[in-house]
Design an enzyme around this catalytic site. Structure first.
Site, PDB file in Angstrom:
ATOM      1  CE1 TYR A 121     -15.361  10.174 -16.955  1.00  0.00           C
ATOM      2  CE2 TYR A 121     -14.266  10.530 -14.853  1.00  0.00           C
ATOM      3  CZ  TYR A 121     -15.111   9.790 -15.651  1.00  0.00           C
ATOM      4  OH  TYR A 121     -15.707   8.682 -15.149  1.00  0.00           O
ATOM      5  CE  LYS A 151     -11.177   6.097 -19.811  1.00  0.00           C
ATOM      6  NZ  LYS A 151     -11.075   6.283 -18.393  1.00  0.00           N
ATOM      7  CG  ASP A 184      -6.748  14.109 -17.532  1.00  0.00           C
ATOM      8  OD1 ASP A 184      -6.177  13.348 -18.337  1.00  0.00           O
ATOM      9  OD2 ASP A 184      -7.770  13.789 -16.887  1.00  0.00           O
ATOM     10  NE  ARG A 213      -2.506   0.804   3.600  1.00  0.00           N
ATOM     11  CZ  ARG A 213      -1.922   1.624   4.476  1.00  0.00           C
ATOM     12  NH1 ARG A 213      -1.717   2.897   4.178  1.00  0.00           N
ATOM     13  NH2 ARG A 213      -1.553   1.185   5.666  1.00  0.00           N
TER      14      ARG A 213
HETATM   15  N1  PLP Z   1      -9.477  11.768 -17.082  1.00  0.00           N
HETATM   16  C1  PLP Z   1     -10.066  11.552 -18.273  1.00  0.00           C
HETATM   17  C2  PLP Z   1      -9.717  12.424 -19.431  1.00  0.00           C
HETATM   18  C3  PLP Z   1     -10.993  10.522 -18.411  1.00  0.00           C
HETATM   19  O1  PLP Z   1     -11.588  10.315 -19.596  1.00  0.00           O
HETATM   20  C4  PLP Z   1     -11.303   9.703 -17.283  1.00  0.00           C
HETATM   21  C5  PLP Z   1     -12.289   8.610 -17.379  1.00  0.00           C
HETATM   22  O2  PLP Z   1     -12.973   8.440 -18.354  1.00  0.00           O
HETATM   23  C6  PLP Z   1     -10.676   9.976 -16.064  1.00  0.00           C
HETATM   24  C7  PLP Z   1      -9.760  10.996 -16.003  1.00  0.00           C
HETATM   25  C8  PLP Z   1     -10.956   9.134 -14.857  1.00  0.00           C
HETATM   26  O3  PLP Z   1     -10.285   7.919 -14.992  1.00  0.00           O
HETATM   27  P1  PLP Z   1     -10.734   6.538 -14.261  1.00  0.00           P
HETATM   28  O4  PLP Z   1     -12.015   6.101 -14.873  1.00  0.00           O
HETATM   29  O5  PLP Z   1      -9.570   5.642 -14.512  1.00  0.00           O
HETATM   30  O6  PLP Z   1     -10.895   6.854 -12.812  1.00  0.00           O
END
Ligand code: PLP
Length: 398
Positions: A113, A210, A185, A59
């Protein structure tokens, strides 16, 4: 461990961070142990008190499989260090919690997101942390929006679902001038297409679920940057218990080895599909940074090496007609994710941005007819054939 500094991206994706087991295994093995044993108390204290690097407790991230994938990620993003998490949202929430206390303020640019918007707009206000959401069209207000309590400027680029491109170098320079952290991001772009740290960002976040995972078979996240910026995030990760499981870290390392070939193939197929969609009579608009007519194209050319596998487009017709087009697709699965080998399709109003009010969707240009596709690794001709049959059937609106 092989020295990979200065080597090319594909080489680093394959070899960086590998900790070989001395028995001939050609990459880092899976250590799925939750804890590690010490020969005596002094050896344990050396690790606990930071005098020696060692394996202690999973962890905490003190596990060879986790450390190995973190070194690989740091290398491919060009960062000093990486931290992995149980999801992209875990990476984001630990970052916000590490940097913002009650009374602090975040600026979130453009589309984000839906989960990020819910976290910033729904959860963090309960802790006294506020967010100003600025659209791309409001970017000239950025400096005036920064307050004494602003800690972070957070943005995706390209964004979800409008594919808007933000100027990483310019925004990071503004953030630095005001003593605010810039956090990008880069999930849609991947390290193959974009290097936010080299452009001046302080931290890069990925949903490794992704493209970095790439096979729709793992859930994870990562934050990459300078060790001094990651240190507080690491403490929150440990105490919120957000560590990536070793099995997932092993799968992620497996996937990163093919990242460059996967993403370059997805870039090429998506560009062709975007061009074809742009000249299709049933398509009103295509959002793709690789199209010369797209608003973000010139900027994308300066900060991206490829334009990615994500496209959004608007189909002419009402919500029912658009849903019928989506439902007729056979190779594209209707699913709310992206970045895998399988092509996926989603309507933002039904999934990622379902939680937004109609007014907020309208303000953000997320219209009923918008469809988002994640171009996978199937044959490009088959993918276009599928899109063409789905768009061809049914009445064409005037
Ligand atoms: N950032 C982006 C651009 C995303 O598309 C997503 C999820 O679709 C996330 C963050 C969140 O990721 P997770 O689903 O792995 O928690």
């Amino acid at each position: 461990m092989m020295k990979t500094h200065g080597l090319g991206l594909s080489t680093r994706c394959i070899h960086a961070g590998d900790e070989l087991d001395g028995r001939g295994g050609i990459h880092t093995p899976l250590y799925n142990h939750s804890t590690f044993a010490f020969r005596n108390t002094a050896a344990l204290l050396d690790v606990v008190e930071g005098r020696a690097m060692g394996n202690l407790y999973t962890r905490y991230g003190l596990n060879p499989t986790i450390r190995s994938v973190e070194e690989k990620l740091a290398s491919v993003e060009g960062g000093e260090q990486a931290l992995v998490f149980s999801s992209g949202m875990a990476a984001e929430s630990a970052t916000f919690l590490a940097y913002c206390k009650a009374g602090d303020h975040v600026i979130c640019l453009g589309d984000a997101y839906g989960g990020t918007m819910e976290l910033l707009g729904g959860n963090l206000p309960d802790l006294g942390i506020s967010t100003t959401f600025l659209l791309g069209s409001e970017l000239d207000r950025l400096e005036d929006t920064i307050k004494a309590t602003t800690r972070l400027i957070f943005f995706e680029t390209p964004t979800n679902p409008q594919m808007e491109v933000f100027d990483i170098a310019g925004i990071s320079a503004i953030a630095r001038r005001h003593g605010v952290l810039s956090v990008v991001d880069s999930t849609f772009a991947t390290p193959v297409n974009q290097s936010p740290l080299a452009l001046g960002a302080d931290l890069v976040i990925h949903s490794t679920t992704k493209y970095l995972g790439g096979h729709s078979d793992l859930t994870g996240g990562a934050v990459i940057g300078a060790t001094k910026f990651l240190a507080p995030i690491s403490v929150w990760r440990k105490n919120l218990g957000q560590m990536m499981a070793p099995e997932v870290a092993f799968l992620l390392a497996r996937s990163l080895r093919t990242l460059v070939v996967r993403v370059r193939a997805q870039n090429a197929a998506a560009l062709t599909i975007a061009e074809r969609l742009a000249s299709h009579p049933r398509v009103a608009r295509v959002n793709y940074p690789g199209l010369p007519g797209f608003a973000g194209h010139a900027l994308a050319n300066t900060q991206m090496k490829g334009f990615g596998g994500m496209i959004s487009f608007t189909v002419k017709g009402d919500a029912h007609m658009v849903a019928a087009v989506v439902d007729r697709l056979k190779l594209f699965s209707i699913a709310p994710s992206l970045g895998g080998v399988e092509s996926l399709v989603t309507q933002p109003i039904t999934t990622t941005h379902h939680g937004l009010s109609a007014e907020e969707r309208a303000r953000r240009g997320i219209v009923d007819g918008m469809v988002r596709i994640s171009v996978g690794l199937e044959d490009e001709a088959d993918l276009w054939g599928d899109l063409a049959q789905a768009l061809a059937t049914g009445p064409t609106p005037a």
